[in-house]
Design an enzyme around this catalytic site. Structure first.
Site, mmCIF file in Angstrom:
data_model
loop_
_atom_site.group_PDB
_atom_site.id
_atom_site.type_symbol
_atom_site.label_atom_id
_atom_site.label_comp_id
_atom_site.label_asym_id
_atom_site.label_seq_id
_atom_site.Cartn_x
_atom_site.Cartn_y
_atom_site.Cartn_z
ATOM 1 N N LYS A 120 -4.592 5.616 20.332
ATOM 2 C CA LYS A 120 -4.678 6.324 19.048
ATOM 3 C C LYS A 120 -6.139 6.385 18.571
ATOM 4 O O LYS A 120 -6.552 7.359 17.936
ATOM 5 C CB LYS A 120 -3.783 5.617 18.017
ATOM 6 C CG LYS A 120 -3.780 6.258 16.625
ATOM 7 C CD LYS A 120 -2.864 7.440 16.515
ATOM 8 C CE LYS A 120 -3.063 8.285 15.270
ATOM 9 N NZ LYS A 120 -2.585 7.716 14.040
ATOM 10 N N ASN B 187 -8.262 9.514 16.830
ATOM 11 C CA ASN B 187 -8.901 9.453 15.519
ATOM 12 C C ASN B 187 -10.427 9.580 15.612
ATOM 13 O O ASN B 187 -11.051 10.171 14.736
ATOM 14 C CB ASN B 187 -8.527 8.152 14.797
ATOM 15 C CG ASN B 187 -7.055 8.085 14.437
ATOM 16 O OD1 ASN B 187 -6.386 7.090 14.697
ATOM 17 N ND2 ASN B 187 -6.525 9.149 13.854
ATOM 18 N N ASN C 241 -10.268 12.807 13.380
ATOM 19 C CA ASN C 241 -10.567 12.411 11.997
ATOM 20 C C ASN C 241 -12.041 12.628 11.684
ATOM 21 O O ASN C 241 -12.402 13.175 10.633
ATOM 22 C CB ASN C 241 -10.195 10.937 11.769
ATOM 23 C CG ASN C 241 -8.696 10.720 11.780
ATOM 24 O OD1 ASN C 241 -7.992 11.382 12.532
ATOM 25 N ND2 ASN C 241 -8.196 9.803 10.979
ATOM 26 N N ALA D 296 -0.016 7.573 1.127
ATOM 27 C CA ALA D 296 0.685 8.557 1.952
ATOM 28 C C ALA D 296 1.644 7.903 2.952
ATOM 29 O O ALA D 296 2.855 8.158 2.945
ATOM 30 C CB ALA D 296 -0.364 9.405 2.686
ATOM 31 N N MET D 297 1.127 7.042 3.815
ATOM 32 C CA MET D 297 1.949 6.496 4.897
ATOM 33 C C MET D 297 2.916 5.422 4.418
ATOM 34 O O MET D 297 4.048 5.319 4.901
ATOM 35 C CB MET D 297 1.047 5.943 6.010
ATOM 36 C CG MET D 297 0.241 6.993 6.720
ATOM 37 S SD MET D 297 1.282 8.218 7.545
ATOM 38 C CE MET D 297 1.930 7.261 8.890
ATOM 39 N N GLY D 298 2.483 4.622 3.451
ATOM 40 C CA GLY D 298 3.383 3.604 2.903
ATOM 41 C C GLY D 298 4.613 4.259 2.302
ATOM 42 O O GLY D 298 5.758 3.825 2.512
ATOM 43 N N GLY E 90 0.855 -1.196 0.000
ATOM 44 C CA GLY E 90 0.000 0.000 0.000
ATOM 45 C C GLY E 90 0.880 1.231 0.000
ATOM 46 O O GLY E 90 1.294 1.696 1.058
ATOM 47 N N ASN F 102 -4.612 3.049 11.204
ATOM 48 C CA ASN F 102 -5.543 3.543 12.228
ATOM 49 C C ASN F 102 -6.681 2.549 12.415
ATOM 50 O O ASN F 102 -6.906 1.688 11.554
ATOM 51 C CB ASN F 102 -6.143 4.884 11.789
ATOM 52 C CG ASN F 102 -5.178 6.044 11.983
ATOM 53 O OD1 ASN F 102 -4.305 5.993 12.841
ATOM 54 N ND2 ASN F 102 -5.345 7.089 11.187
HETATM 55 N N1 LIG Z 1 -2.243 9.889 6.235
HETATM 56 C C1 LIG Z 1 -1.994 10.037 7.535
HETATM 57 O O1 LIG Z 1 -1.605 11.128 8.001
HETATM 58 C C2 LIG Z 1 -2.119 8.876 8.470
HETATM 59 C C3 LIG Z 1 -2.725 7.685 8.088
HETATM 60 N N2 LIG Z 1 -2.771 6.617 8.946
HETATM 61 C C4 LIG Z 1 -3.389 5.338 8.570
HETATM 62 O O2 LIG Z 1 -2.536 4.671 7.646
HETATM 63 C C5 LIG Z 1 -3.315 3.816 6.795
HETATM 64 C C6 LIG Z 1 -2.991 4.164 5.346
HETATM 65 O O3 LIG Z 1 -3.431 5.510 5.148
HETATM 66 P P1 LIG Z 1 -2.859 6.502 4.047
HETATM 67 O O4 LIG Z 1 -1.464 6.148 3.746
HETATM 68 O O5 LIG Z 1 -3.226 7.866 4.470
HETATM 69 O O6 LIG Z 1 -3.771 6.060 2.814
HETATM 70 P P2 LIG Z 1 -3.792 6.518 1.281
HETATM 71 O O7 LIG Z 1 -5.214 6.660 0.889
HETATM 72 O O8 LIG Z 1 -2.860 7.639 1.035
HETATM 73 O O9 LIG Z 1 -3.188 5.252 0.563
HETATM 74 C C7 LIG Z 1 -3.682 3.945 0.759
HETATM 75 C C8 LIG Z 1 -3.911 3.259 -0.583
HETATM 76 O O10 LIG Z 1 -5.117 3.746 -1.109
HETATM 77 C C9 LIG Z 1 -5.073 3.804 -2.543
HETATM 78 N N3 LIG Z 1 -5.407 5.181 -2.958
HETATM 79 C C10 LIG Z 1 -5.073 6.336 -2.334
HETATM 80 N N4 LIG Z 1 -5.608 7.410 -2.950
HETATM 81 C C11 LIG Z 1 -6.334 6.923 -3.966
HETATM 82 C C12 LIG Z 1 -7.164 7.524 -4.968
HETATM 83 N N5 LIG Z 1 -7.338 8.868 -5.038
HETATM 84 N N6 LIG Z 1 -7.769 6.713 -5.856
HETATM 85 C C13 LIG Z 1 -7.619 5.380 -5.798
HETATM 86 N N7 LIG Z 1 -6.848 4.745 -4.873
HETATM 87 C C14 LIG Z 1 -6.215 5.500 -3.988
HETATM 88 C C15 LIG Z 1 -3.741 3.377 -2.925
HETATM 89 O O11 LIG Z 1 -3.691 2.061 -3.389
HETATM 90 P P3 LIG Z 1 -4.691 0.827 -3.408
HETATM 91 O O12 LIG Z 1 -5.672 1.133 -4.486
HETATM 92 O O13 LIG Z 1 -3.800 -0.324 -3.686
HETATM 93 O O14 LIG Z 1 -5.381 0.697 -2.047
HETATM 94 C C16 LIG Z 1 -2.905 3.523 -1.673
HETATM 95 O O15 LIG Z 1 -1.886 2.611 -1.638
HETATM 96 C C17 LIG Z 1 -4.774 4.061 7.191
HETATM 97 O O16 LIG Z 1 -5.202 3.091 8.102
HETATM 98 C C18 LIG Z 1 -4.735 5.442 7.859
HETATM 99 O O17 LIG Z 1 -5.777 5.632 8.758
HETATM 100 C C19 LIG Z 1 -2.178 6.677 10.187
HETATM 101 C C20 LIG Z 1 -1.571 7.830 10.612
HETATM 102 C C21 LIG Z 1 -1.541 9.025 9.815
HETATM 103 C C1 LIG Z 2 -4.627 12.809 12.875
HETATM 104 C C2 LIG Z 2 -3.454 11.938 12.540
HETATM 105 C C3 LIG Z 2 -2.432 12.653 11.714
HETATM 106 C C4 LIG Z 2 -2.765 11.629 13.859
HETATM 107 O O1 LIG Z 2 -1.515 11.107 13.727
HETATM 108 C C5 LIG Z 2 -3.960 10.721 11.839
HETATM 109 O O2 LIG Z 2 -3.893 9.636 12.362
HETATM 110 C C6 LIG Z 2 -4.642 10.810 10.507
HETATM 111 O O3 LIG Z 2 -4.564 11.823 9.788
HETATM 112 O O4 LIG Z 2 -5.294 9.827 10.180
#
Ligand SMILES: NC(=O)C1=CN([C@@H]2O[C@H](COP(=O)(O)OP(=O)(O)OC[C@H]3O[C@@H](n4cnc5c(N)ncnc54)[C@H](OP(=O)(O)O)[C@@H]3O)[C@@H](O)[C@H]2O)C=CC1
Ligand SMILES: CC(C)(CO)C(=O)C(=O)O
Length: 326
Positions: free
Chosen positions: A190, A194, A198, A10-12, A7, A105
């Site tokens: 956490k 959230n 969130n 953003a976080m990956g 994945g 999360n």
């Molecule tokens: N962003 C943050 O600040 C934080 C996020 N988290 C947690 O981390 C985990 C991952 O979150 P995060 O990295 O933010 O997720 P993202 O949505 O940025 O990415 C996750 C996946 O979603 C798919 N994706 C993202 N955007 C799109 C789009 N516009 N259209 C189609 N597919 C898309 C991608 O692939 P695919 O289609 O393969 O799924 C991607 O690998 C979650 O559980 C989140 O709650 C925890 C702390 C902070």
């Molecule tokens: C609010 C925050 C940044 C806390 O780390 C978070 O977990 C998110 O954006 O999903």
């Protein structure tokens, strides 16, 4: 360490880039076509810091089914509802030595991962860090280098040599890891944040700082946290902070930690994707039910987020109908 990022949103991308930069062999996996295409076309990912100084970082990306190398660790960073699908796509990478890390999360992903890997090789935890995916292959790391932190916790609550090694790699990457031994307590700490930030920022279309500046933010936070705290206690979760300390922490993180951040649920709402509310406030409601309790505040919030999700779809529909009937 050889690592696959399952994945690459953003976080990956954030974990992967930081761990790659300190010498780990990182492979990014994703299923989102536009993301794969942009990273391949640009031979890497565009990384910003607080919206400034963009730089290109070279990364390897492909679909999970195209990747066949043995890795030491898989880091799962899809949204909760996609964990099963992603784990299924990565199952050929898992053998008796492979560890899986999730810092997603919400509550529920570990139970899914347990279907694919023995619980003594699952490291859970939380990411106290904000990251924004601007678009395909384009990510903004919020906070200065070394800002934010990571809590790691073995599902067995027994850290092993691999976990200590991972902590060391994260320290080198300035990710500020803390190794915990209270599995549920770490995740719920956490979850409280959230369930407030969130969900409310998504419903109100505001940043965390705007929420903290609201004159009644403390009472609103208390309403959600106190209800959830009772549920966690009924579930036998060992909470390391009092209800009051949790509320104070949420308001502090919102006001000073990430005041300009739109939480990840808000990002899903604005890009038309499903939100994780069922794994956040929904997990509180589900756990309450398990113990014959109710969590009406969180139940209402879940419903309101779903209402917004559906309104978003009907708004698109109305626009289409208006265009066609013009
Ligand atoms: N962003 C943050 O600040 C934080 C996020 N988290 C947690 O981390 C985990 C991952 O979150 P995060 O990295 O933010 O997720 P993202 O949505 O940025 O990415 C996750 C996946 O979603 C798919 N994706 C993202 N955007 C799109 C789009 N516009 N259209 C189609 N597919 C898309 C991608 O692939 P695919 O289609 O393969 O799924 C991607 O690998 C979650 O559980 C989140 O709650 C925890 C702390 C902070
Ligand atoms: C609010 C925050 C940044 C806390 O780390 C978070 O977990 C998110 O954006 O999903």
């Amino acid at each position: 360490m050889k690592i696959a990022i399952a994945g690459s949103g953003a976080m990956g991308l954030r974990y992967g880039v930081l761990l790659q930069e300190v010498g780990n062999d990182v492979h990014f996996l994703d299923t989102w076509d536009e993301n794969l295409a942009a990273i391949k076309k640009n031979h890497g990912v565009k990384v910003w810091r607080d919206g400034e100084n963009p730089r290109m970082v070279k990364v390897n990306v492909c679909r999970p089914e195209e990747f066949n190398e043995k890795v030491d660790l898989i880091i799962v960073f899809v949204k909760d509802m996609h964990t099963d699908e992603m784990m299924n796509k990565c199952k050929h990478l898992i053998d008796e030595d492979t560890y899986v890390l999730t810092n997603q999360n919400g509550i529920g992903s570990v139970e899914v991962i347990e279907k694919y890997v023995n619980k003594n090789r699952i490291i859970a935890g939380t990411a106290v860090i904000a990251t924004v995916l601007n678009g395909p292959g384009d990510v903004d790391f919020i906070g200065k280098r070394g800002a934010g932190s990571v809590n790691l916790v073995n599902v067995t609550e027994k850290p092993d040599s691999f976990t200590y090694k991972l902590v060391e790699e994260m320290k080198k990457a300035q990710m500020n890891p803390a190794l915990k031994t209270n599995y549920k307590g770490t995740l719920w700490t956490k979850l409280f944040l959230n369930a407030v930030a969130n969900t409310l920022c998504t419903l109100m279309n505001i940043t965390m700082g705007t929420f903290a500046a609201y004159s009644n933010s403390k009472e609103l936070t208390e309403r959600i946290v106190y209800e959830a705290y009772r549920v966690a206690e009924a579930d036998g979760v060992k909470l390391e902070q009092t209800r009051e300390e949790i509320v104070e922490h949420i308001l502090y993180v919102s006001k000073y930690g990430n005041p300009l951040h739109y939480p990840s649920m808000h990002q899903d709402m604005s890009t038309g994707r499903p939100t994780e509310v069922d794994y956040i406030n929904g997990a509180i409601v589900k756990t309450a039910k398990k113990h014959g309790l109710e969590a009406p505040t969180s139940a209402l919030l879940v419903d309101l987020v779903h209402l917004r999700e559906e309104m978003r779809e009907s708004k698109v529909l109305i626009e289409v109908v208006q265009k066609v009937t013009k």
